[in-house]
Design an enzyme around this catalytic site. Structure first.
Site, PDB file in Angstrom:
ATOM      1  N   ASP A 147      19.100  26.401  -0.040  1.00  0.00           N
ATOM      2  CA  ASP A 147      18.954  25.065  -0.602  1.00  0.00           C
ATOM      3  C   ASP A 147      18.333  25.084  -1.998  1.00  0.00           C
ATOM      4  OD1 ASP A 147      18.696  21.954  -0.069  1.00  0.00           O
ATOM      5  OD2 ASP A 147      16.753  22.633  -0.815  1.00  0.00           O
ATOM      6  N   THR A 179      19.907  19.430  -0.128  1.00  0.00           N
ATOM      7  CA  THR A 179      21.342  19.757  -0.154  1.00  0.00           C
ATOM      8  C   THR A 179      21.789  20.317   1.193  1.00  0.00           C
ATOM      9  OG1 THR A 179      20.870  21.927  -1.144  1.00  0.00           O
ATOM     10  CG2 THR A 179      21.429  20.132  -2.632  1.00  0.00           C
ATOM     11  N   ASP A 180      20.924  21.043   1.882  1.00  0.00           N
ATOM     12  CA  ASP A 180      21.252  21.502   3.233  1.00  0.00           C
ATOM     13  C   ASP A 180      21.501  20.318   4.156  1.00  0.00           C
ATOM     14  OD1 ASP A 180      21.330  24.278   3.116  1.00  0.00           O
ATOM     15  OD2 ASP A 180      19.194  24.514   3.497  1.00  0.00           O
ATOM     16  N   LEU A 181      20.577  19.368   4.144  1.00  0.00           N
ATOM     17  CA  LEU A 181      20.675  18.227   5.058  1.00  0.00           C
ATOM     18  C   LEU A 181      21.878  17.352   4.728  1.00  0.00           C
ATOM     19  CD1 LEU A 181      16.886  17.301   5.244  1.00  0.00           C
ATOM     20  CD2 LEU A 181      18.252  18.471   6.988  1.00  0.00           C
ATOM     21  N   GLY A 184      24.989  18.988   5.928  1.00  0.00           N
ATOM     22  CA  GLY A 184      25.167  18.782   7.359  1.00  0.00           C
ATOM     23  C   GLY A 184      25.789  17.444   7.676  1.00  0.00           C
TER      24      GLY A 184
END
Length: 229
Positions: A147, A179-181, A184
């Site tokens: 991230d 950005t990870d979340l 998802g």
């Protein structure tokens, strides 16, 4: 007590997923009733099981708070998909699955003989979602990404602030794995769209979900402002 089936009751998901982005996508499906089976290597499982600060007894039990937060309502099994025997087991499971969700390095699943092109031969309706840093094509397709790196490359850190308390301090990342979340959430939305297309056509598809693409997408207002002013 409401006993009505949830929206995705009966949907089977195989998640070769670790850390945040792909597990968070699987979590969205699981919380709406999908049967999510997480595939972990017996020796090198999801490192989020033991990550987090400060250390707690939960990490010692391999149930760290990061892991629990992004994997609720899912099941886990260990399987060595890097071996022929494990790959054969995975193919048998994929034959009756609706979705495969993975975030290994680009091309890894195909190298193991369990990529989208392999699995659609035995299950034409399979929806295969690949989550990577930079996508399935291009010079960085096999590069790992986290991230913080994507926040930097996308330009997000340049508008977040600077570390003024550090001599020569540079741009700061957002305090959560944004950005990870977001990836998802984008991935789960794309999977839902693919399920709807399959409902109409009977055909699955391969979803190429890149963290950098998502990082740029959520900066659309910044890009619009720059280009127009």
């Amino acid at each position: 007590m409401n006993l009505d089936p949830q929206a995705f009751t009966g949907i089977k998901v195989l998640a070769v997923a670790r850390i945040v982005a792909a597990p968070f996508a699987a979590y969205q499906l699981a919380m709406h009733g999908a049967d999510v089976i997480r595939i972990e290597h017996p020796e090198n499982g999801d490192t989020s099981r033991i990550s987090g600060f400060p250390p707690t007894p939960f990490q010692k039990a391999q149930m760290g708070h990061n892991f629990v937060a992004y994997n609720s309502n899912t099941r886990s099994m260990t399987l060595r998909i890097d071996t022929p025997a494990g790959q054969e087991v995975f193919r048998r499971m994929a034959k009756t699955a609706d979705v495969v969700l993975e975030n290994l390095k680009g091309g890894t699943m195909a190298r193991y003989g369990i990529g989208y092109e392999d699995l659609k031969k035995i299950n034409p309706g399979i929806i295969f979602c690949s989550v990577t840093g930079y996508g399935q094509s291009g010079p960085k397709k096999s590069d790992p990404a986290i991230d913080g790196v994507i926040q930097a490359v996308s330009g997000m850190m340049s508008i977040t602030g600077r570390a003024d308390d550090v001599p020569g301090g540079g741009p700061l990342r957002v305090g959560v794995a944004l950005t990870d979340l977001f990836t998802g959430v984008y991935a789960s939305s794309a999977i839902l769209a693919a399920l709807e297309v399959r409902h109409r056509t009977g055909v699955g598809q391969h979803i190429d979900m890149a963290l950098l693409d998502v990082g740029m997408a959520i900066l659309a207002n910044q890009a619009g402002g720059f280009l127009n002013t």
